[in-house]
Design an enzyme around this catalytic site. Structure first.
Site, PDB file in Angstrom:
ATOM      1  N   HIS A  86       5.583  -1.113   3.644  1.00 49.28           N
ATOM      2  CA  HIS A  86       5.582  -2.013   4.796  1.00 49.28           C
ATOM      3  C   HIS A  86       5.218  -3.437   4.367  1.00 49.28           C
ATOM      4  CE1 HIS A  86       1.129  -2.099   5.269  1.00 49.28           C
ATOM      5  NE2 HIS A  86       1.156  -0.802   5.016  1.00 49.28           N
ATOM      6  N   ASP A 106       4.011  -5.848   6.478  1.00 49.44           N
ATOM      7  CA  ASP A 106       3.006  -6.511   7.301  1.00 49.44           C
ATOM      8  C   ASP A 106       1.589  -6.255   6.794  1.00 49.44           C
ATOM      9  OD1 ASP A 106       3.325  -3.781   8.139  1.00 49.44           O
ATOM     10  OD2 ASP A 106       2.163  -4.226   9.935  1.00 49.44           O
ATOM     11  N   ASP A 108      -3.214  -2.998   0.504  1.00 47.08           N
ATOM     12  CA  ASP A 108      -2.463  -2.358   1.599  1.00 47.08           C
ATOM     13  C   ASP A 108      -1.451  -3.333   2.171  1.00 47.08           C
ATOM     14  OD1 ASP A 108      -1.695  -0.591   3.568  1.00 47.08           O
ATOM     15  OD2 ASP A 108      -3.455  -0.910   4.817  1.00 47.08           O
ATOM     16  N   GLU A 113       3.818  -1.779  10.416  1.00 49.62           N
ATOM     17  CA  GLU A 113       3.152  -0.492  10.199  1.00 49.62           C
ATOM     18  C   GLU A 113       1.727  -0.497  10.736  1.00 49.62           C
ATOM     19  OE1 GLU A 113       0.611   2.425   8.001  1.00 49.62           O
ATOM     20  OE2 GLU A 113       0.492   0.233   8.019  1.00 49.62           O
ATOM     21  N   GLU A 114       1.107  -1.684  10.760  1.00 43.37           N
ATOM     22  CA  GLU A 114      -0.314  -1.767  11.086  1.00 43.37           C
ATOM     23  C   GLU A 114      -0.601  -1.824  12.589  1.00 43.37           C
ATOM     24  OE1 GLU A 114      -2.421  -1.258   8.923  1.00 43.37           O
ATOM     25  OE2 GLU A 114      -1.862  -2.087   6.983  1.00 43.37           O
ATOM     26  N   GLU A 119       1.795   3.564  -0.264  1.00 41.37           N
ATOM     27  CA  GLU A 119       0.474   3.324   0.298  1.00 41.37           C
ATOM     28  C   GLU A 119      -0.573   3.261  -0.819  1.00 41.37           C
ATOM     29  OE1 GLU A 119      -0.902   2.755   3.160  1.00 41.37           O
ATOM     30  OE2 GLU A 119       0.704   3.085   4.610  1.00 41.37           O
ATOM     31  N   HIS A 139      -7.903  -3.461   4.536  1.00 44.02           N
ATOM     32  CA  HIS A 139      -8.372  -4.170   5.730  1.00 44.02           C
ATOM     33  C   HIS A 139      -9.739  -4.829   5.539  1.00 44.02           C
ATOM     34  CE1 HIS A 139      -5.783  -1.109   8.252  1.00 44.02           C
ATOM     35  NE2 HIS A 139      -5.103  -1.693   7.274  1.00 44.02           N
TER      36      HIS A 139
END
Length: 355
Positions: free
Chosen positions: A73, A75, A99, A129-130, A158, A332
């Site tokens: 992903h 984003d 990530d 995705e987030e 991932e 994150h």
């Protein structure tokens, strides 16, 4: 603005990771990074490229007997004083380093540098995705262009810290409600306290013994936990409602229906409302391409203790694994970073597997 993904950058997964991190792409704002990725992919003559929204798909069509997917992903979560990227020793810091822009860098580098892979390959760079699944690029493409996702095996890039994490857990969230009757707290005997009634729900959770489930050599540990409690009216009122939100993380040998039946059994006698549910994914280790991938990695896989988009591939009948250089514990976080050595090792592993 000139595309920062120059040929020199594209030739080095480390430089490419940093360049991707320096393109801001918070969820639902992926147009700029998708434009850059699409441009470099369209410049590769061995690839056919399609785009849907801010999701970009490129594929080889060499007539190989198997097709594999490399998916990542584009984003990130919102910035947190961690943009742009910086390098400190052997670490690249910045939003999305772990990530999962380092994983995206794997796929993008291989897409342009390996024109004749051993398998036909679909490279899938997707949006959102987030955030809520209604925006997820995999979800949108599966509905609009399911043929883009046809494959025998998939690797989701991932963060796994360079270890293969097989399948994933399912997840279910539900609200367990207790009811009472309001009264003035000075005359509490005239009411029934719904918060006190929640004690039985909490006692059941405290006594709960989660399963440990081995599947294909991977051990999935389940969990059923209260994650939020809501209740109360005012400082002088006996409350008539209490809501306990619970989260059940279940092994992929259980379907969503079986997981829900289990949760209802645990909280028998209480009102229960499901607010979110997603099935898990079995390890998917038996596919020929998966076995060859594991051989290239050279380490035994472990269970994915969490939910990832491999479940979306599993729902399409495509076995899938998680593999990426980032540490999932840093995803994150404000100090999110990735080790340069992990990027180089992971890129070399995928290169061995494909070529």
């Amino acid at each position: 603005m000139a595309n920062p993904l120059t040929p020199d950058v594209m030739s080095d997964p480390v430089a490419l990771t940093r360049a991707l991190v320096d393109i801001e792409s918070v969820s639902l704002h992926e147009k700029e990074i998708a434009d850059c990725v699409e441009e470099v992919l369209r410049a590769a003559p061995h690839l056919s490229v399609q785009r849907y929204g801010n999701t970009v798909m490129a594929r080889t069509d060499l007539g190989r007997s198997q097709r594999v997917v490399l998916a990542g992903h584009l984003d990130t979560v919102p910035l947190n004083d961690n943009f742009p990227a910086s390098i400190q020793g052997d670490l690249i810091y910045g939003c999305g380093t772990a990530d999962m822009k380092s994983g995206v860098a794997f796929a993008l580098h291989l897409a342009v540098s390996v024109p004749e892979p051993r398998f036909d390959v679909t490279y899938f760079f997707y949006e959102a995705e987030e955030v809520d699944s209604q925006y997820n690029g995999l979800t949108l493409v599966a509905a609009a262009h399911p043929e883009w996702l046809t494959a025998d095996f998939a690797v989701l890039l991932e963060p796994t810290y360079g270890v293969v994490e097989a399948g994933c857990q399912g997840t279910l969230r539900a609200i367990v409600r207790t009811a009472g009757r309001r009264a003035h707290s000075a005359r509490s005997w005239r009411g029934i306290n719904a918060i006190h009634a929640a004690g039985e729900v909490l006692r059941r959770l405290e006594a709960y013994e989660p399963r440990t489930v081995p599947i294909d050599g991977c051990t999935y540990r389940e969990g059923l936990n209260a994650v939020r409690i809501r209740g109360g009216v005012a400082g002088n009122v006996v409350p008539d409602l209490c809501e306990i939100e619970v989260n059940y993380r279940f092994a992929p040998d259980r379907s969503e229906a079986e997981a829900l039946a289990h949760v209802r059994e645990v909280f028998d006698g209480f009102e229960l409302e499901v607010v979110d549910s997603s099935g898990g994914a079995l390890p998917g280790l038996s596919a020929p391409a998966a076995r060859e991938f594991l051989a290239a990695v050279g380490e035994a896989p472990v269970a994915k203790l969490g939910w990832t988009d491999v479940a979306r591939f599993a729902a399409l009948g495509i076995p899938a694994l998680n593999f990426g250089p980032g540490d999932p514990n840093l995803a994150h976080a404000p100090d999110e970073h990735v080790e340069i050595g992990k990027i180089r090792d992971g890129a070399a592993t995928l290169h061995r597997w494909l070529s």
